[in-house]
Scaffold this motif. Structure first.
Motif, PDB file in Angstrom:
ATOM      1  N   PHE A 295       0.833  -1.197   0.000  1.00  0.00           N
ATOM      2  CA  PHE A 295       0.000   0.000   0.000  1.00  0.00           C
ATOM      3  C   PHE A 295       0.870   1.250   0.000  1.00  0.00           C
ATOM      4  N   ASP A 296       0.373   2.292  -0.663  1.00  0.00           N
ATOM      5  CA  ASP A 296       1.065   3.573  -0.708  1.00  0.00           C
ATOM      6  C   ASP A 296       0.078   4.612  -1.231  1.00  0.00           C
ATOM      7  N   THR A 297       0.516   5.858  -1.281  1.00  0.00           N
ATOM      8  CA  THR A 297      -0.283   6.891  -1.928  1.00  0.00           C
ATOM      9  C   THR A 297      -0.124   6.744  -3.438  1.00  0.00           C
ATOM     10  N   ALA A 298      -0.982   7.414  -4.205  1.00  0.00           N
ATOM     11  CA  ALA A 298      -0.929   7.314  -5.667  1.00  0.00           C
ATOM     12  C   ALA A 298       0.412   7.792  -6.208  1.00  0.00           C
ATOM     13  N   ASP A 299       1.044   8.750  -5.511  1.00  0.00           N
ATOM     14  CA  ASP A 299       2.357   9.242  -5.958  1.00  0.00           C
ATOM     15  C   ASP A 299       3.509   8.600  -5.189  1.00  0.00           C
TER      16      ASP A 299
ATOM     17  N   ARG B 155       4.508   8.126  -1.996  1.00  0.00           N
ATOM     18  CA  ARG B 155       5.271   8.910  -1.019  1.00  0.00           C
ATOM     19  C   ARG B 155       6.003   8.027  -0.017  1.00  0.00           C
ATOM     20  N   LEU B 156       5.395   6.904   0.353  1.00  0.00           N
ATOM     21  CA  LEU B 156       6.087   6.017   1.298  1.00  0.00           C
ATOM     22  C   LEU B 156       7.344   5.445   0.661  1.00  0.00           C
ATOM     23  N   ALA B 157       7.217   4.960  -0.554  1.00  0.00           N
ATOM     24  CA  ALA B 157       8.377   4.384  -1.241  1.00  0.00           C
ATOM     25  C   ALA B 157       9.497   5.404  -1.380  1.00  0.00           C
ATOM     26  N   ALA B 158       9.129   6.662  -1.646  1.00  0.00           N
ATOM     27  CA  ALA B 158      10.147   7.705  -1.779  1.00  0.00           C
ATOM     28  C   ALA B 158      10.914   7.898  -0.476  1.00  0.00           C
ATOM     29  N   GLY B 159      10.266   7.621   0.649  1.00  0.00           N
ATOM     30  CA  GLY B 159      10.914   7.728   1.949  1.00  0.00           C
ATOM     31  C   GLY B 159      11.485   6.411   2.438  1.00  0.00           C
TER      32      GLY B 159
ATOM     33  N   ARG C 111      -3.721   2.195  13.325  1.00  0.00           N
ATOM     34  CA  ARG C 111      -2.468   2.395  14.052  1.00  0.00           C
ATOM     35  C   ARG C 111      -1.291   2.599  13.109  1.00  0.00           C
ATOM     36  N   LEU C 112      -1.291   1.858  12.009  1.00  0.00           N
ATOM     37  CA  LEU C 112      -0.196   1.996  11.052  1.00  0.00           C
ATOM     38  C   LEU C 112      -0.370   3.232  10.177  1.00  0.00           C
ATOM     39  N   ALA C 113      -1.600   3.500   9.770  1.00  0.00           N
ATOM     40  CA  ALA C 113      -1.856   4.703   8.962  1.00  0.00           C
ATOM     41  C   ALA C 113      -1.442   5.957   9.719  1.00  0.00           C
TER      42      ALA C 113
ATOM     43  N   THR D  27       2.364  10.759   4.315  1.00  0.00           N
ATOM     44  CA  THR D  27       1.312  10.724   3.297  1.00  0.00           C
ATOM     45  C   THR D  27       0.612  12.069   3.135  1.00  0.00           C
ATOM     46  N   GLY D  28       0.715  12.928   4.145  1.00  0.00           N
ATOM     47  CA  GLY D  28       0.079  14.235   4.050  1.00  0.00           C
ATOM     48  C   GLY D  28      -1.427  14.161   3.938  1.00  0.00           C
ATOM     49  N   GLY D  29      -2.011  13.120   4.473  1.00  0.00           N
ATOM     50  CA  GLY D  29      -3.458  12.987   4.434  1.00  0.00           C
ATOM     51  C   GLY D  29      -3.994  12.311   3.190  1.00  0.00           C
TER      52      GLY D  29
END
Length: 219
Positions: free
Chosen positions: A44-48, A50-54, A108-110, A117-119
């Motif tokens: 799971f990640d945001t559409a752009d 963001r988690l993978a980038a970090g 809890r993880l979100a 993720t910035g929301g």
């Protein structure tokens, strides 16, 4: 929710790679017979992404000995902090780890990645099926000193993430590879180096990606 520090080295190998005898690493180490698992995971990640980038990964996985939700955070070179949340009774009934739209990331993880993720909503971005063969190494006292995971991975990147193509809900062409991970419960430089030397001598190569998801997103 439980957590631990994951210390591992990753190696790329060809599909016909002959796994060496890890029992030969040291007279102080014994290798258990290989055990096979089938793992099915949705990342799971945001559409752009963001988690993978970090360098953060968030997945839901079934199969193996640690089915559940896993959040991995950077924790130094070759190490990540892994937080684990078991599957709920309802969540466990959602299939085998595939990209089911009804599955939601545990609050809890979100909450732990909300600053990244910035929301933005978290949604499936990739699915991985792994045939894993595990060789457990123990010391004279019976304690586990390392686990060798020999993984044959089939992965698909889902649409919706930046760079993905196709209709909504579709997946890109599957990607298949084999890799080996050497994980130790506590840092053990001599053992880790010996395992790396054994693998390299057998034809393994240092991994070109830090994680399975990174390989999929780069494909």
């Amino acid at each position: 929710m439980s957590d631990h520090i994951e210390i591992e080295q990753k190696f790329d190998v060809d599909e016909d790679f002959g796994r060496p005898d890890f029992g030969a690493l040291s007279a102080d180490v014994a290798a258990a017979p290989p055990v096979r698992h089938h793992l099915a995971a949705t990342y799971f990640d945001t559409a752009d992404t963001r988690l993978a980038a970090g360098k953060i990964t968030l997945r839901r996985r079934t199969g193996g000995t640690d089915a559940g939700w896993h959040l991995k955070l950077p924790a130094g070179q070759n190490a990540r902090q892994e937080l684990h949340v078991p599957l709920s009774a309802e969540d466990a009934g959602e299939g085998t780890g595939g990209a089911d739209a009804q599955v939601e990331v545990p609050d809890r993880l979100a909450a732990l990645v909300a600053g990244v993720t910035g929301g933005l909503p978290l949604a499936p971005i990739a699915v991985l099926d792994t045939e894993r063969t595990v060789v457990t190494l123990t010391g004279h006292d019976g304690r586990v000193v390392a686990e060798i995971a020999d993984d044959v991975v089939t992965a698909r990147r889902l649409t919706g993430a930046t760079g993905a193509t196709g209709a909504t809900g579709a997946a890109a062409q599957p990607l298949r590879w084999r890799e080996i991970e050497v994980e130790v419960p506590v840092a053990s430089p001599a053992l880790q180096q010996a395992a790396a030397d054994l693998l390299l001598a057998a034809g393994a190569r240092p991994a070109g990606h830090g994680s399975k998801l990174a390989r999929v997103l780069d494909s």
